[in-house]
Design an enzyme around this catalytic site. Structure first.
Site, PDB file in Angstrom:
ATOM      1  N   ASP A  29      13.386   4.661  -9.732  1.00  0.00           N
ATOM      2  CA  ASP A  29      12.847   4.049  -8.514  1.00  0.00           C
ATOM      3  C   ASP A  29      13.495   4.747  -7.324  1.00  0.00           C
ATOM      4  O   ASP A  29      14.722   4.858  -7.257  1.00  0.00           O
ATOM      5  CB  ASP A  29      13.158   2.551  -8.513  1.00  0.00           C
ATOM      6  CG  ASP A  29      12.422   1.792  -7.431  1.00  0.00           C
ATOM      7  OD1 ASP A  29      12.422   2.253  -6.259  1.00  0.00           O
ATOM      8  OD2 ASP A  29      11.861   0.729  -7.737  1.00  0.00           O
ATOM      9  N   ILE A  30      12.698   5.231  -6.399  1.00  0.00           N
ATOM     10  CA  ILE A  30      13.200   5.971  -5.237  1.00  0.00           C
ATOM     11  C   ILE A  30      13.874   5.049  -4.220  1.00  0.00           C
ATOM     12  O   ILE A  30      14.609   5.497  -3.349  1.00  0.00           O
ATOM     13  CB  ILE A  30      12.062   6.798  -4.586  1.00  0.00           C
ATOM     14  CG1 ILE A  30      12.606   7.868  -3.643  1.00  0.00           C
ATOM     15  CG2 ILE A  30      11.075   5.914  -3.860  1.00  0.00           C
ATOM     16  CD1 ILE A  30      13.253   9.010  -4.369  1.00  0.00           C
ATOM     17  N   HIS A  93       3.820  -1.845 -14.023  1.00  0.00           N
ATOM     18  CA  HIS A  93       5.092  -1.150 -14.176  1.00  0.00           C
ATOM     19  C   HIS A  93       6.192  -2.153 -14.485  1.00  0.00           C
ATOM     20  O   HIS A  93       6.163  -3.288 -14.038  1.00  0.00           O
ATOM     21  CB  HIS A  93       5.448  -0.315 -12.946  1.00  0.00           C
ATOM     22  CG  HIS A  93       5.490  -1.069 -11.658  1.00  0.00           C
ATOM     23  ND1 HIS A  93       4.351  -1.518 -11.020  1.00  0.00           N
ATOM     24  CD2 HIS A  93       6.530  -1.462 -10.892  1.00  0.00           C
ATOM     25  CE1 HIS A  93       4.695  -2.143  -9.900  1.00  0.00           C
ATOM     26  NE2 HIS A  93       6.010  -2.131  -9.808  1.00  0.00           N
ATOM     27  N   HIS A  95      10.238  -2.823 -14.243  1.00  0.00           N
ATOM     28  CA  HIS A  95      11.505  -2.466 -13.605  1.00  0.00           C
ATOM     29  C   HIS A  95      12.623  -2.691 -14.610  1.00  0.00           C
ATOM     30  O   HIS A  95      12.734  -3.790 -15.167  1.00  0.00           O
ATOM     31  CB  HIS A  95      11.787  -3.361 -12.395  1.00  0.00           C
ATOM     32  CG  HIS A  95      10.843  -3.218 -11.264  1.00  0.00           C
ATOM     33  ND1 HIS A  95      11.083  -2.387 -10.192  1.00  0.00           N
ATOM     34  CD2 HIS A  95       9.654  -3.820 -11.010  1.00  0.00           C
ATOM     35  CE1 HIS A  95      10.086  -2.488  -9.329  1.00  0.00           C
ATOM     36  NE2 HIS A  95       9.203  -3.351  -9.811  1.00  0.00           N
TER      37      HIS A  95
END
Length: 129
Positions: A29-30, A93, A95
């Site tokens: 994750d950016i 998605h 996490h």
């Protein structure tokens, strides 16, 4: 219109890739909650988790487990937390977040990492797969 994740999967947008197979793409994750915050994304663009076909849903959970085990080996933490929220990007998605405390799971708390740190973390997780 393609989601940002579809663009990452296609290589149109760069990412800190950890792994991929025929069905999933895994990257950091950016805008992470914690160092090592990882996303597991189906390559098939589906908006909602429970709209996935059963086989793909089960595979997503199984692949996420494999990634979480590698993540926990690469990033020291008490455990790896998992969340599926899906409001910010209309593409399923998972996490995976290394946790030291419950605060690490709050999506309003972010950590800043340098590109070199992202690269090193992605390599460390990949090495544990």
């Amino acid at each position: 219109m393609s989601s940002i994740f579809t663009k990452i999967i296609s290589g149109e947008i760069p990412s800190y890739k950890i792994a991929e197979n025929d069905d999933f793409f895994v990257f950091l994750d950016i805008n992470p909650n914690a160092k090592g915050h990882t996303l597991v994304v189906p390559k098939k663009e589906v908006n909602k988790l429970f709209d996935l076909e059963d086989d793909l849903y089960i595979s997503l959970m199984s692949y996420s487990k494999k990634i979480a085990i590698a993540l926990e080996k690469a990033v020291p933490c008490k455990r790896v937390g998992m969340a599926v929220v899906g409001l910010e990007v209309p593409h399923v998605h998972v996490h995976l977040i290394p946790l030291q405390a419950m605060e690490d799971f709050q999506f309003n708390k972010k950590v800043k990492l340098e590109p070199e740190e992202f690269i090193a973390i992605a390599k460390a997780i990949s090495a544990n797969l």
